[in-house]
Design an enzyme around this catalytic site. Structure first.
Site, PDB file in Angstrom:
ATOM      1  NE  ARG A 173      34.104  46.789  80.313  1.00 48.81           N
ATOM      2  CZ  ARG A 173      34.539  47.059  81.548  1.00 48.81           C
ATOM      3  NH1 ARG A 173      34.451  46.118  82.483  1.00 48.81           N
ATOM      4  NH2 ARG A 173      35.016  48.233  81.854  1.00 48.81           N
ATOM      5  CB  SER A 197      34.861  51.792  75.695  1.00 46.44           C
ATOM      6  OG  SER A 197      35.167  52.828  76.602  1.00 46.44           O
ATOM      7  CD  GLU A 203      33.778  47.826  76.733  1.00 50.39           C
ATOM      8  OE1 GLU A 203      32.995  48.575  77.353  1.00 50.39           O
ATOM      9  OE2 GLU A 203      35.013  47.843  76.903  1.00 50.39           O
TER      10      GLU A 203
END
Length: 307
Positions: free
Chosen positions: A178, A229, A299
């Site tokens: 990420r 998420s 995130e």
């Protein structure tokens, strides 16, 4: 729009849609947040290049796709937002190498997955589970079901503050979970990418996408506004498991709630403000840290000013 800004747009021959005080809750999947000072929806790539050259070097610029991983605070954004999905929508086999798929940044990631299957590529099915644009997926190395965006990227096209286009390769970035960090100092934004995906069976690819979609529907609260998420999975564990074990499923803060279906999702259940959502994010993070000593990393991206 004031007269000075109208004259600026006209003088530079720009053909896009220029807006003042654009409500960002209309452009984020959480359906919350304040307004951007300025926003631009370019007509095409050339128009976008011309517009970027008009922006003062010290003014913040935000490239936004479908806003599926973004929270804009209630005080809004000082600066200019560029919406990529308005103009950057080209998706095709590369003219010089038909083994490559060329996609611009404003194309939705699921559309890229379907296009790959249509042309008998296999390996891009995971993109069907990423709700945002491909530009956003590039910027954060989005992933799911064991695969990540940069697994299939050969090179990218980037736009600099000077309005010039540059081809960049994987070696120009430090790519992680990420995370995509440029190894160069100039400010640039992803405009397009060339994807190298293995040839295979389009039928198998479509079947795999159907399976992944069914899993997504069964496990995620898609019926409510959310941003996917909220936290990255910590090494060797799952954020959702840690949050659930703290008894936080269903925890409410104003109009925001930790989803009862998936603990790593925060949903807008009743006209939540951005402050409601951010406060709940921090409560979850602090609770997990207090109990397990694990510092969950967001995130989702949070930008803008408090109201």
């Amino acid at each position: 729009m004031n007269m000075a800004e109208i004259e600026q747009i006209s003088a530079h021959g720009l053909a896009g849609d220029f807006r003042l005080r654009e409500p960002m809750h209309r452009h984020t999947s959480w359906r919350a947040g304040g307004a951007a000072d300025r926003a631009y929806l370019a007509k095409d790539l050339g128009d976008l290049q011309r517009f970027i050259r008009t922006i003062p070097r010290d003014e913040p610029v935000y490239f936004v796709g479908l806003g599926s991983n973004l929270l804009v605070r209630d005080g809004g954004l000082r600066g200019t937002v560029v919406f990529t999905h308005w103009a950057l929508r080209e998706l095709a086999l590369d003219a010089q190498d038909s083994a490559l798929i060329h996609t611009q940044a404003g194309v939705a990631s699921p559309k890229v997955a379907r296009y790959a299957a249509l042309h008998d590529f296999e390996g891009a099915e995971f993109l069907a589970g990423i709700p945002g644009t491909f530009g956003g997926a590039l910027a954060m190395n989005a992933g799911c079901y064991g695969a990540e965006t940069w697994d299939v990227v050969e090179r990218v096209l980037a736009l600099g503050r000077d309005g010039e286009l540059r081809v960049r390769t994987r070696e120009d970035f430090q790519i992680g979970y990420r995370s995509v960090v440029p190894r160069f100092a100039t400010e640039e934004w992803f405009i397009a990418a060339w994807l190298r995906i293995a040839k295979g069976s389009g039928q198998r690819s479509r079947a795999r996408m159907k399976e992944l979609l069914q899993r997504r529907i069964a496990s995620q609260p898609l019926e409510l506004p959310n941003a996917g998420s909220v936290f990255r999975n910590p090494p060797g564990d799952y954020a959702a498991s840690l949050i659930e074990s703290c008894g936080l499923k269903g925890r409410r803060g104003g109009g925001a709630q930790v989803s009862r279906k998936h603990a790593n999702f925060i949903v807008n259940v009743d006209r939540a403000s951005a402050a409601d959502i951010e406060t709940l994010i921090e409560e979850v993070r602090e609770t997990v840290k207090a109990r397990y000593g694990v510092e969950l990393e967001r995130e989702v991206r949070i930008i803008g000013e408090m109201a």
